[in-house]
Write an enzyme that holds these catalytic residues in place. Sequence first.
Site, short mmCIF file in Angstrom:
data_model
loop_
_atom_site.label_atom_id
_atom_site.label_comp_id
_atom_site.label_asym_id
_atom_site.label_seq_id
_atom_site.Cartn_x
_atom_site.Cartn_y
_atom_site.Cartn_z
N CYS A 113 0.82 -1.23 0.00
CA CYS A 113 0.00 0.00 0.00
C CYS A 113 0.84 1.27 0.00
CB CYS A 113 -0.94 0.01 1.20
SG CYS A 113 -1.98 -1.44 1.29
N HIS A 252 -3.57 7.03 2.87
CA HIS A 252 -3.96 5.73 2.32
C HIS A 252 -5.34 5.40 2.86
CE1 HIS A 252 -4.17 1.64 1.19
NE2 HIS A 252 -3.94 1.15 2.40
N ASN A 282 -10.18 -0.50 -0.05
CA ASN A 282 -8.72 -0.36 0.01
C ASN A 282 -8.13 -0.77 -1.35
OD1 ASN A 282 -5.98 -0.65 0.46
ND2 ASN A 282 -6.21 -1.72 2.41
O1 UT7 Z 1 -3.81 -1.23 3.85
C1 UT7 Z 1 -3.43 -1.75 5.09
C2 UT7 Z 1 -3.99 -3.11 5.19
N1 UT7 Z 1 -5.13 -3.39 5.96
C3 UT7 Z 1 -5.73 -2.67 6.91
O2 UT7 Z 1 -5.45 -1.57 7.20
C4 UT7 Z 1 -6.82 -3.37 7.69
C5 UT7 Z 1 -6.66 -3.18 9.17
N2 UT7 Z 1 -7.67 -3.86 9.94
C6 UT7 Z 1 -8.99 -3.59 9.89
O3 UT7 Z 1 -9.39 -2.73 9.14
C7 UT7 Z 1 -9.95 -4.32 10.81
O4 UT7 Z 1 -9.20 -5.10 11.73
C8 UT7 Z 1 -10.93 -5.24 10.04
C9 UT7 Z 1 -11.94 -4.36 9.28
C10 UT7 Z 1 -10.18 -6.12 9.08
C11 UT7 Z 1 -11.72 -6.12 11.02
O5 UT7 Z 1 -12.35 -5.36 12.02
P1 UT7 Z 1 -12.27 -5.82 13.55
O6 UT7 Z 1 -13.12 -4.90 14.31
O7 UT7 Z 1 -10.81 -5.85 13.90
O8 UT7 Z 1 -12.92 -7.26 13.53
P2 UT7 Z 1 -12.29 -8.67 13.90
O9 UT7 Z 1 -11.30 -9.09 12.87
O10 UT7 Z 1 -11.81 -8.63 15.31
O11 UT7 Z 1 -13.56 -9.60 13.80
C12 UT7 Z 1 -14.67 -9.46 14.67
C13 UT7 Z 1 -15.72 -10.47 14.29
C14 UT7 Z 1 -15.17 -11.90 14.18
O12 UT7 Z 1 -16.16 -12.77 14.71
P3 UT7 Z 1 -15.99 -13.41 16.16
O13 UT7 Z 1 -14.70 -14.18 16.09
O14 UT7 Z 1 -15.90 -12.24 17.09
O15 UT7 Z 1 -17.20 -14.23 16.29
C15 UT7 Z 1 -15.06 -12.13 12.68
O16 UT7 Z 1 -15.19 -13.47 12.32
O17 UT7 Z 1 -16.28 -10.16 13.00
C16 UT7 Z 1 -16.25 -11.32 12.18
N3 UT7 Z 1 -16.09 -10.92 10.78
C17 UT7 Z 1 -17.13 -10.64 10.00
N4 UT7 Z 1 -18.44 -10.62 10.18
C18 UT7 Z 1 -19.23 -10.26 9.18
C19 UT7 Z 1 -14.94 -10.74 10.09
N5 UT7 Z 1 -15.21 -10.34 8.85
C20 UT7 Z 1 -16.55 -10.26 8.75
C21 UT7 Z 1 -17.43 -9.88 7.72
N6 UT7 Z 1 -18.74 -9.90 7.96
N7 UT7 Z 1 -16.99 -9.51 6.49
#
Ligand code: UT7
Length: 325
Positions: A113, A252, A282
């Site tokens: 990125c 970004h 993204n």
């Molecule tokens: O360019 C740089 C690269 N990337 C980034 O900058 C991304 C950085 N990270 C993020 O943006 C966030 O961490 C995410 C958007 C990827 C995820 O958000 P989060 O609040 O950190 O969620 P999480 O990964 O902790 O997941 C929470 C829950 C999980 O369920 P359980 O285990 O709590 O039951 C996931 O399985 O949300 C679930 N989950 C979803 N639910 C519905 C994960 N993806 C999805 C989805 N739809 N698409």
Amino acid sequence: MNRMMIISTGSALPERVLTNFDLEKMIETSDEWITSRSGIKTRRIAGKGEETSKLATSAARKALEMAGLGPEDLDMIVVGTITSEIAMPSCACLVQKDLGAVNAFAFDINSACSGFLYGLDLAEKYIKANPDLNILVIGAENLSAHVNWQDRNTCVLFGDGAGAVIVSGATPGRGMIAGKMFSDGRLHELLWMNSAPSLNPATAIPDHDGSYIKMAGRDVFKYAVRALAEAITYVLNQEGLDIDEVDVIVPHQANIRILKSLADRLNIPLEKLYINVYKYGNTSAASIPIALDEANRAGLLQEGKIVLLCAFGGGFTWGASLLRW
Ligand code: UT7
């Protein structure tokens, strides 16, 4: 000292729009989850004829047109990308061919990125040595070809597109003021992608599960906010500038929550940041130049404004650049 300035911008996006409601029909997710966790509502998905180099070329043509230059006026082409349609030659060489930029040398940068910002930083060093050069810096990606569409943790976040700028020697009082790039390869396993599977038995990787983006989202999130804030503070300190003196930050675009946390950490209003993540998701290396082109064409970047660019991505790689527009 010769300074570098951005003399024009351009961008190109695929036609196809994929909404959160479309994703609801593909995987177990919801518009509510995606919007609240990332701010993303739609993303663009490249189809035939919209490969990485084609989007890059299209963005470059718009930048050339704005600059009033022809392809033969370009001396160098650098493309930040991790998703070119072929491994060799570079995406930049394909762009050179399609533009007919016969006088340029061309190469890619793999900094995820941060690829566009790394390219801009490199271009600045060439311009310092020779302000007469015209350099095309592009960020272009086709991430939809590299997400696992069964993995809801990643596939909802990414999109395709390209943005381009042309840089040359600055007129007095304008141009790049400061910049600093960073990397920490020790953290590479938090955000990574396998290389494409090889058909050559000697180099084939056993149990290769495809060249998909894999990400430890929460760790990336925390690190990104801290690293972006530190990079911004670093370049401001270099010039003895205060964050309040910056007119527009073009960051970004990965996640609205990252940008909100960044604004909180810097103690600035979110409105100082140009944000379009809700439309395109993204787009990795393409996100800053797409946003920059939108902001430029919307008239937000008038001459003399202090503009700050900042990126964070796989590697980890990150950085910030400060310009007087
Ligand atoms: O360019 C740089 C690269 N990337 C980034 O900058 C991304 C950085 N990270 C993020 O943006 C966030 O961490 C995410 C958007 C990827 C995820 O958000 P989060 O609040 O950190 O969620 P999480 O990964 O902790 O997941 C929470 C829950 C999980 O369920 P359980 O285990 O709590 O039951 C996931 O399985 O949300 C679930 N989950 C979803 N639910 C519905 C994960 N993806 C999805 C989805 N739809 N698409």
